[in-house]
Design an enzyme around this catalytic site. Structure first.
Site, PDB file in Angstrom:
ATOM      1  N   GLY A 165       0.423   5.347   1.242  1.00  0.00           N
ATOM      2  CA  GLY A 165      -0.392   6.449   1.754  1.00  0.00           C
ATOM      3  C   GLY A 165       0.100   7.726   1.098  1.00  0.00           C
ATOM      4  N   ASP A 168      -9.545  10.114  12.423  1.00  0.00           N
ATOM      5  CA  ASP A 168      -9.616   9.696  11.016  1.00  0.00           C
ATOM      6  C   ASP A 168     -10.212   8.286  10.925  1.00  0.00           C
ATOM      7  OD1 ASP A 168      -9.385  10.051   8.300  1.00  0.00           O
ATOM      8  OD2 ASP A 168      -7.252   9.565   8.195  1.00  0.00           O
ATOM      9  N   ALA A 174       3.874   7.801   2.509  1.00  0.00           N
ATOM     10  CA  ALA A 174       4.561   6.583   2.926  1.00  0.00           C
ATOM     11  C   ALA A 174       4.266   5.444   1.976  1.00  0.00           C
ATOM     12  CB  ALA A 174       4.108   6.196   4.326  1.00  0.00           C
ATOM     13  N   GLY A 215       0.826  -1.198   0.000  1.00  0.00           N
ATOM     14  CA  GLY A 215       0.000   0.000   0.000  1.00  0.00           C
ATOM     15  C   GLY A 215       0.858   1.244   0.000  1.00  0.00           C
TER      16      GLY A 215
END
Ligand code: H91
Length: 649
Positions: free
Chosen positions: A21, A133, A24, A19
């Site tokens: 972000g 979040d 990152a 993944g």
């Protein structure tokens, strides 16, 4: 740069990216001493810029929060240029993908998950934090089908306690509480309850209660607080949603009242237990014994070292042993780990050869580290890396770029997409009773010695490079396949020359165009890097990929796989390839995987995802595996649905 990876690679074998972000990259890795899988969040300090405090906040929060429904922090490594956060790996992926795969969850299944969410959030609040979040993308599913809360980068711990007001407006707009988007001071825990209301609605409905492409309209909808009530919602579901999605924060239900809300208690007859089952003041006897035997020190001194909770390699080894134990595996560290591992030349390749480590990482799913701290309780720093930088330098000097461009001469097989009749798309339907099929671990299969064949016939400069690197890497076996003279990722199925150019341009990141040169920051070693990448790729035993001609990967049905009754993988691939440009999606083809990207009008990458054509068994059907790497989850959902329904598959 290489030196930044030294410490990480001593303890972990890096595998594929799982993944990305905003700032990152998250990679799967294997902890060498325990062979347990971990997730590594990799950040570049320089590119972090203003986001650096966010990372510090996240690390601090994760160190303080230890709970069965919070992703566990194992290890933090900070180097000159990088920050690595090593965390618990959750093979089930994001709750978001799970919801969209099932359209929506039954009330019973939503309850199982939501109890865990309430438990995690109540604990977070009890520790004085607000998460800020909360959304299904930030809840991961572990191997036991439990949820783990992640991404504490936006969390807040008001100095005067959680009842003190906050002012920073953050989080994702669709989940943001009305008081937050109005820019008012707000109470973090109250805002979290609103987000949890949006989350519960998404679980039960499969879409958002407040949604709009236009931000102003979205804000207006949130401030009104009116949401549609689909007919399948039960009266208690409607009740709890109304109590959580109260525009006035003072009228909103509190976490304390949620714990024994009738909706959450139904079928359980007990309130949600939010207390941690991971008390830090209790150390596991077996794990301490194993560590003390392994590192040859007393149990007492080992206990006091572990109790320091430094989130260093000792914390990681302890917590990963504990993880093994809780899964019925032997509480053992790999005594022979140092023998199995060869020191990695990669670090050196990078440090002196001007090679972009990030690029290398991506093509390189398994990098071995080395272990130099066996038998030691206090770990000295030492560098076990072989110095091959001179060879690499020479290779870089001797080689000319042109010869290393790998794919331009490739022959593209041309096939017409055939029978479009009798085409039906079916979803892998996973009802609550189905076995939980975890996304297939992409851990490379260990190569048997008799299978080691040449993968590519090295060409001129690659040959030089090849020999040079091989000489420095004698202990590693080489995979070659003599009859395949083009790297497999370039052996594409049929698509128009126009599309082909676009795709390959993206893949090469260089070529002749000035703009592509600029994209790479004017770096001159583009194709050499790639050549080197390929060499190193070949040198990694576990990286041997199935040649393209063998067909798509065979995987288990999983919830991010859509199946099709369409007959043949190449035809499915071609169908999707036809549609992507129409939907303004750029792509790079690697075998049966399409690495897709969308960009904003200003050229910023807004979304990144993969579509992989794969072969499923029982029934023997072709599947399309999707994985979001970056971008808004709901926009991604709509786009992928649009792509799949627009293509004739
Ligand atoms: N989002 C913010 O997609 C979009 C598998 C997977 C497995 C993981 C463990 C930890 C984390 C992610 C994992 C993961 C980014 C993790 C934890 C924290 C954190 C970040 C990631 C994605 C990045 C990849 C993630 C999901 C979220 C998968 N991921 N599949 N184990 O801050 Cl605390 Cl960025």
């Amino acid at each position: 740069m290489a030196v930044d990876y030294e410490e990480l690679l001593k303890h972990y074998e890096l595998q594929e990216t799982i993944g990305a972000g905003g700032f990152a990259k998250v990679k799967l890795a294997c902890h060498i001493l325990t062979r347990e899988k971990v997730a590594v969040k990799i950040m570049d300090k320089e590119s972090l810029g203003e986001d650096l405090p966010r990372v510090q906040t996240e690390i601090e929060a994760m160190k303080n929060l230890s709970h069965q429904h919070i992703c566990r922090l194992y290890h933090v490594i900070e180097t000159l240029n990088k920050i690595f956060i090593i965390m618990e790996y959750c093979p089930g992926g994001e709750l978001f993908d799970y919801i969209i795969a099932k359209d929506r969850l039954s009330e019973e299944e939503a309850r199982i998950f939501f109890r865990q969410i309430v438990s995690a959030v109540a604990y977070v609040h009890s520790e004085g934090y607000a998460h800020r979040d909360l959304k299904p993308e930030n809840l991961l599913i572990d191997e036991d089908r439990n949820l783990k809360l992640i991404d504490f980068g936006l969390c807040a711990k008001p100095k005067g306690g959680l009842n003190y007001q906050l002012t920073t407006c953050c989080g994702s707009p669709a989940y943001a509480a009305p008081e937050l988007i109005q820019g008012k001071a707000y109470i973090g825990s109250e805002a979290d309850i609103w987000s949890m209301g949006v989350l519960l609605y998404a679980l039960l409905c499969g879409f958002l209660p407040f949604d709009d492409d236009n931000m102003m309209t979205l804000y207006r909808k949130i401030m009104r607080g009116k949401f549609s009530i689909p007919k399948w919602l039960s009266p208690t579901s409607i009740l709890i949603l109304n109590q959580m999605l109260q525009v006035d924060p003072k009228k909103r239900i509190t976490v304390k009242h949620l714990l024994n809300h009738p909706w959450l208690v139904q079928d359980y007859s007990c309130p949600v237990d939010w207390h941690t089952r991971y008390p830090i003041d209790h150390l596991d006897e077996d794990c301490i014994t194993e560590l003390s035997v392994f590192f040859k020190c007393s149990k007492k001194s080992m206990s006091s070292l572990v109790s320091e909770w430094k989130y260093d390699r000792l914390t990681a080894a302890y917590l990963l042993l504990l993880h093994k134990k809780s899964h019925g595996k032997p509480v053992r560290l790999l005594a022979c780990a140092e023998k199995q591992l060869v020191s990695t030349p990669l670090a050196e390749l990078k440090s002196k050869g001007n090679i972009n480590f990030e690029d290398l990482e991506d093509d390189h799913p398994c990098m071995c580290g080395s272990l130099d701290f066996i038998d030691k309780c206090i770990f000295p720093e030492s560098s076990p890396f072989t110095d091959i930088s001179q060879v690499v330098k020479r290779v870089l000097k001797d080689s000319s770029e042109d010869n290393l461009q790998p794919s331009v001469k490739q022959k593209l097989a041309s096939r017409k997409s055939g029978n479009k009749e009798n085409i039906k798309r079916i979803k892998v339907n996973m009802n609550t009773n189905d076995d939980f099929v975890q996304p297939e671990a992409k851990t490379p299969v260990v190569q048997k010695s008799h299978e080691k064949k040449s993968m590519v016939t090295p060409r001129k400069n690659e040959d030089v490079l090849y020999k040079a690197v091989v000489n420095c890497y004698k202990e590693t076996s080489i995979n070659q396949d003599s009859n395949q003279d083009v790297p497999q990722e370039h052996t594409a199925a049929a698509f128009s020359p126009e599309r082909r150019t676009r795709s390959l341009d993206m893949e090469l990141h260089q070529g002749n165009g000035e703009s592509s040169q600029k994209k790479k920051g004017g770096k001159m070693f583009g194709s050499l890097e790639r050549g080197l990448d390929k060499m190193i790729t070949m040198l990694t035993p576990s990286k041997r990929k199935r040649p393209f001609k063998d067909g798509p990967r065979r995987i288990k049905a999983q919830y991010n796989v859509t199946t099709t009754t369409m007959m043949n993988a190449d035809e499915v691939l071609n169908e999707i390839i036809q549609i992507l440009p129409i939907k303004h999606v750029d792509f790079v083809q690697k075998g049966y995987t399409l690495k897709c990207r969308t960009r904003s009008d200003f050229g910023k990458v807004t979304m990144q995802f993969e579509l992989e054509i794969c072969q499923l068994s029982k029934p023997e059907v072709i599947g399309i595996r999707r994985q979001r790497l970056k971008g808004d989850a709901w926009v991604y959902k709509r786009l992928v649905e649009d792509i799949l329904s627009s293509s004739n598959i």
